[in-house]
Design a protein around this motif. Structure first.
Motif, PDB file in Angstrom:
ATOM      1  N   GLN A 279       1.089  -1.513  -0.094  1.00 22.72           N
ATOM      2  CA  GLN A 279      -0.167  -0.383   0.077  1.00 22.72           C
ATOM      3  C   GLN A 279       1.034   1.593   0.239  1.00 22.72           C
ATOM      4  OE1 GLN A 279      -3.205  -0.013  -0.089  1.00 22.72           O
ATOM      5  NE2 GLN A 279      -3.527   2.274  -0.314  1.00 22.72           N
ATOM      6  N   PHE A 280       2.080   0.955   0.739  1.00 19.27           N
ATOM      7  CA  PHE A 280       2.507   2.125   0.871  1.00 19.27           C
ATOM      8  C   PHE A 280       3.316   2.584  -0.410  1.00 19.27           C
ATOM      9  CE2 PHE A 280       2.238   1.545   5.153  1.00 19.27           C
ATOM     10  CZ  PHE A 280       2.172   2.687   6.029  1.00 19.27           C
ATOM     11  N   VAL A 281       3.863   1.730  -1.275  1.00 19.65           N
ATOM     12  CA  VAL A 281       4.656   1.149  -2.919  1.00 19.65           C
ATOM     13  C   VAL A 281       4.017   2.036  -3.610  1.00 19.65           C
ATOM     14  CG1 VAL A 281       5.055  -0.670  -4.846  1.00 19.65           C
ATOM     15  CG2 VAL A 281       6.076  -0.869  -2.184  1.00 19.65           C
ATOM     16  N   LYS A 282       2.102   1.391  -3.549  1.00 20.48           N
ATOM     17  CA  LYS A 282       1.447   1.955  -4.410  1.00 20.48           C
ATOM     18  C   LYS A 282       0.568   3.958  -4.606  1.00 20.48           C
ATOM     19  CE  LYS A 282      -3.688   2.391  -5.003  1.00 20.48           C
ATOM     20  NZ  LYS A 282      -4.594   1.699  -4.280  1.00 20.48           N
ATOM     21  N   GLU A 283       0.962   4.164  -3.073  1.00 19.38           N
ATOM     22  CA  GLU A 283       1.076   5.799  -2.678  1.00 19.38           C
ATOM     23  C   GLU A 283       2.258   6.303  -3.183  1.00 19.38           C
ATOM     24  OE1 GLU A 283      -0.819   8.857  -1.711  1.00 19.38           O
ATOM     25  OE2 GLU A 283      -1.824   6.663  -2.075  1.00 19.38           O
ATOM     26  N   ALA A 284       3.349   5.501  -2.836  1.00 23.42           N
ATOM     27  CA  ALA A 284       5.117   6.950  -3.386  1.00 23.42           C
ATOM     28  C   ALA A 284       4.654   6.751  -5.205  1.00 23.42           C
ATOM     29  CB  ALA A 284       6.154   5.816  -3.028  1.00 23.42           C
ATOM     30  N   ALA A 285       4.421   5.566  -5.612  1.00 22.25           N
ATOM     31  CA  ALA A 285       4.865   5.225  -7.205  1.00 22.25           C
ATOM     32  C   ALA A 285       3.552   6.203  -7.740  1.00 22.25           C
ATOM     33  CB  ALA A 285       4.111   4.042  -7.341  1.00 22.25           C
ATOM     34  N   SER A 286       2.061   6.502  -7.299  1.00 23.13           N
ATOM     35  CA  SER A 286       0.907   7.386  -7.441  1.00 23.13           C
ATOM     36  C   SER A 286       1.451   8.826  -7.380  1.00 23.13           C
ATOM     37  CB  SER A 286      -0.344   7.178  -6.827  1.00 23.13           C
ATOM     38  OG  SER A 286      -0.399   7.519  -5.524  1.00 23.13           O
ATOM     39  N   ARG A 287       2.963   9.182  -6.792  1.00 26.75           N
ATOM     40  CA  ARG A 287       3.569  10.723  -6.756  1.00 26.75           C
ATOM     41  C   ARG A 287       4.662  10.759  -7.150  1.00 26.75           C
ATOM     42  NH1 ARG A 287       1.174  12.816  -1.589  1.00 26.75           N
ATOM     43  NH2 ARG A 287      -0.337  12.263  -0.561  1.00 26.75           N
ATOM     44  N   GLY A 288       5.042   9.528  -8.119  1.00 29.23           N
ATOM     45  CA  GLY A 288       6.114   9.686  -8.941  1.00 29.23           C
ATOM     46  C   GLY A 288       7.333   9.336  -8.817  1.00 29.23           C
ATOM     47  N   ASN A 289       7.787   7.993  -7.364  1.00 31.22           N
ATOM     48  CA  ASN A 289       8.422   8.067  -6.767  1.00 31.22           C
ATOM     49  C   ASN A 289       8.765   6.347  -6.918  1.00 31.22           C
ATOM     50  OD1 ASN A 289       9.162  10.152  -4.833  1.00 31.22           O
ATOM     51  ND2 ASN A 289       7.502   9.850  -3.988  1.00 31.22           N
ATOM     52  N   GLN A 290       9.862   6.200  -7.570  1.00 29.80           N
ATOM     53  CA  GLN A 290      10.653   5.522  -8.070  1.00 29.80           C
ATOM     54  C   GLN A 290      10.466   4.012  -6.678  1.00 29.80           C
ATOM     55  OE1 GLN A 290      10.159   5.898 -11.982  1.00 29.80           O
ATOM     56  NE2 GLN A 290      11.729   3.810 -11.746  1.00 29.80           N
ATOM     57  N   SER A 291      10.190   2.837  -7.087  1.00 32.61           N
ATOM     58  CA  SER A 291      10.638   2.020  -5.836  1.00 32.61           C
ATOM     59  C   SER A 291      10.695   0.510  -6.424  1.00 32.61           C
ATOM     60  CB  SER A 291       8.535   1.926  -5.587  1.00 32.61           C
ATOM     61  OG  SER A 291       8.118   3.056  -5.225  1.00 32.61           O
ATOM     62  N   LEU A 292      11.562  -0.286  -6.084  1.00 30.91           N
ATOM     63  CA  LEU A 292      11.864  -1.792  -5.955  1.00 30.91           C
ATOM     64  C   LEU A 292      11.651  -2.443  -5.001  1.00 30.91           C
ATOM     65  CD1 LEU A 292      13.856  -3.631  -7.371  1.00 30.91           C
ATOM     66  CD2 LEU A 292      15.855  -2.843  -5.655  1.00 30.91           C
ATOM     67  N   ILE A 293      10.356  -3.691  -5.465  1.00 38.94           N
ATOM     68  CA  ILE A 293      10.483  -4.478  -4.163  1.00 38.94           C
ATOM     69  C   ILE A 293      11.444  -6.075  -5.453  1.00 38.94           C
ATOM     70  CG2 ILE A 293       8.347  -6.077  -4.013  1.00 38.94           C
ATOM     71  CD1 ILE A 293       6.485  -3.948  -5.191  1.00 38.94           C
ATOM     72  N   LEU A 294      12.165  -6.407  -3.895  1.00 41.22           N
ATOM     73  CA  LEU A 294      12.643  -7.619  -3.707  1.00 41.22           C
ATOM     74  C   LEU A 294      11.649  -8.695  -3.314  1.00 41.22           C
ATOM     75  CD1 LEU A 294      16.025  -6.435  -3.472  1.00 41.22           C
ATOM     76  CD2 LEU A 294      15.640  -7.200  -5.418  1.00 41.22           C
ATOM     77  N   SER A 295      11.263  -9.386  -4.340  1.00 43.19           N
ATOM     78  CA  SER A 295      10.320 -10.353  -3.037  1.00 43.19           C
ATOM     79  C   SER A 295      11.298 -11.631  -2.812  1.00 43.19           C
ATOM     80  CB  SER A 295       9.623 -11.066  -4.271  1.00 43.19           C
ATOM     81  OG  SER A 295       8.287 -11.962  -3.297  1.00 43.19           O
ATOM     82  N   PHE A 296      11.318 -13.014  -1.857  1.00 40.96           N
ATOM     83  CA  PHE A 296      12.240 -13.062  -1.471  1.00 40.96           C
ATOM     84  C   PHE A 296      11.779 -14.934  -1.385  1.00 40.96           C
ATOM     85  CE2 PHE A 296      14.654 -10.000   0.200  1.00 40.96           C
ATOM     86  CZ  PHE A 296      15.730 -10.435  -1.058  1.00 40.96           C
TER      87      PHE A 296
END
Length: 489
Positions: A279-296
């Motif tokens: 949910q935090f990634v979604k909101e950051a992306a909607s504001r133009g912030n690049q995000s990286l998710i590493l799924s282990f």
């Protein structure tokens, strides 16, 4: 030191370890056991010659045709690459030729020395690879003669303006201690069942990145992944918060997650750690912030399906390029590959939010930890991202569904600036979820618990559960004295 001329090794990661490459006219020794990739390292170095430069491969080992095939396989052959084969060929294995090549009576070995000198004089190479230099020992009478001729050869090549790389076979019955004293740079290669490592144990010149670092020889050649070292000088960044987009959740966190902090989402399986962090990634992306998710722990496909079901919409963010998901399958990546991936994302792709999903998978799926504690690596990652102003989230599973409250099952709570915990609770015959904040280093936070629900419309966070007590035990009780009064008083 910025005006020192550097010579690329042809391996981008190794150049970063060395601070830009070898110094011009240095001589370097690449040491390692059989199969560690020493020859391929050398071929990368020769292939990195610039326009108008010439490279010379002085071969004491494998037949030249074999080496050429290796160079072709890795696309490291070129018109500027020349070979001088000094290894005995099949035709030379006659009694007379054996005597000429190997007899210790001919101490100076004038034919060999003249051949090297004549070739260098004619070619004037800018880069020279001697592979392996340890074979030269068998062409001399004794240790003193060996050292003298090696020193003479190195000085001769340096005088001709060449930067020299030599390989040395590491074996219990063959010492190369004398070579280590004679060279400017020592690059040690090591192989274990878990991972391969490279370490620059000697460098005459500016400091290099401390190791060991990870590397592999793939179909594309040698790849080196420098170990992540937190910066000595943190970057300047604008303070701020990353909102969840859910007002009640932000209220728990006094507005959201502070930029440049590390947050643990801790709880048992199924409590919603990954979904809440997404949910935090979604909101950051909607504001133009690049995000990286590493799924282990879970697949990219599963993560995308879950996000669509809960109206988070990761697929849309992937299409827009604001989010990248890397699925770290078991045994596919080493720890140094992962940390290099993170560093590249931050420095080159301007990533401002990183989610490490599944600490248990982080320590179980990755290779290359050796005897080191995975928590120490996680601490280094957190420290680096903190200093770079990146908002970092880590999901961590605890195994107790209910019962005694524990935030983590590792001695790692000190790694986190913030701890958000999620719990299952049993109340009146049903299983519910609650969310709360245990710790925030940089700001105040709400010290209540709230009900947490996941619906097709997204995440729902309720009002503070002031009427329930004993929630952290997993079996709460209802406190009627804290019920809202309805008589107007």
């Amino acid at each position: 030191m910025s005006d020192i001329s550097r010579e690329s090794t042809g391996i981008e990661g190794l150049d970063r370890v060395l601070g830009g490459g070898l110094l011009e006219r240095q001589n370097a020794l690449v040491r390692g056991p059989p199969g560690a990739g020493k020859t391929v390292f050398g071929l990368h170095f020769l292939a990195a010659a610039g326009d108008g430069e010439e490279s010379l491969y002085i071969n004491f080992g494998e037949p030249t045709e074999y080496v050429k095939r290796t160079a072709d396989h890795f696309d490291l052959n070129s018109d500027s690459l020349h070979f001088l084969e000094l290894a005995p060929t099949a035709e030379q294995f006659t009694e007379e030729e054996m005597y000429t090549l190997f007899s210790s009576a001919d101490v100076e070995q004038p034919s060999l020395i003249n051949e090297v000198r004549d070739t260098v004089e004619e070619l004037q190479p800018d880069r020279v690879l001697i592979d392996p230099i340890t074979e030269f020992r068998f062409l001399t009478a004794d240790e003193h003669q060996f050292r003298s001729q090696i020193m003479g050869l190195i000085d001769f090549l340096r005088g001709k303006g060449a930067t020299v790389l030599m390989t040395s076979q590491v074996a219990s019955d063959l010492s190369d201690t004398d070579l280590r004293f004679l060279t400017d740079v020592i690059i040690d290669l090591d192989r274990t069942p878990d991972a391969w490592s490279i370490d620059v144990t000697k460098f005459r010149g500016p400091s290099v990145k401390r190791g060991p670092h990870g590397y592999e020889v793939t179909d594309d050649g040698v790849e080196v992944w420098p170990r992540l070292v937190p910066t000595q000088e943190p970057v300047d960044f604008e303070p701020g918060t990353v909102s969840s987009g859910v007002p009640e959740l932000d209220q728990l966190l006094s507005g959201g997650l502070q930029r440049g902090t590390v947050t643990f989402f801790s709880g048992p399986t199924g409590a919603g750690k990954t979904t809440t962090s997404l949910q935090f990634v979604k909101e950051a992306a909607s504001r133009g912030n690049q995000s990286l998710i590493l799924s282990f722990e879970e697949s990219k496909r599963t993560m995308l399906q879950r996000s669509e079901a809960l109206n988070i919409g990761l697929s849309h963010m992937l299409d827009e390029g604001t989010v990248e998901i890397v699925e770290a399958r078991p045994d596919e990546y080493t720890i140094d590959q992962v940390t290099n991936m993170i560093e590249t994302a931050v420095t080159e792709d301007d990533v401002g939010v990183v989610l490490l999903d599944g600490f248990q998978g982080f320590k179980q799926n990755l290779r290359g930890f050796g005897d080191e504690d995975p928590v120490d690596y996680l601490s280094s990652i957190g420290r680096y991202l903190r200093e770079m102003g990146v908002t970092t989230m880590v999901t961590n599973e605890v195994h107790q569904i209910t019962g005694e409250f524990r935030v983590t099952e590792e001695a790692m709570s000190n790694v986190a600036d913030n701890i958000v915990f999620l719990r299952h609770l049993e109340y009146q015959g049903s299983i519910d979820k609650v969310i709360g904040v245990l710790k925030m280093r940089t700001s105040d936070f709400e010290d209540t618990l709230r009900r947490l629900d996941f619906t097709e419309y997204g995440i729902s966070v309720g009002e503070p559960l002031t009427e329930l007590s004993g929630i952290l035990t997993g079996t709460p009780t209802f406190d009627t004295s804290k019920q809202p009064r309805t008589d107007g008083s």
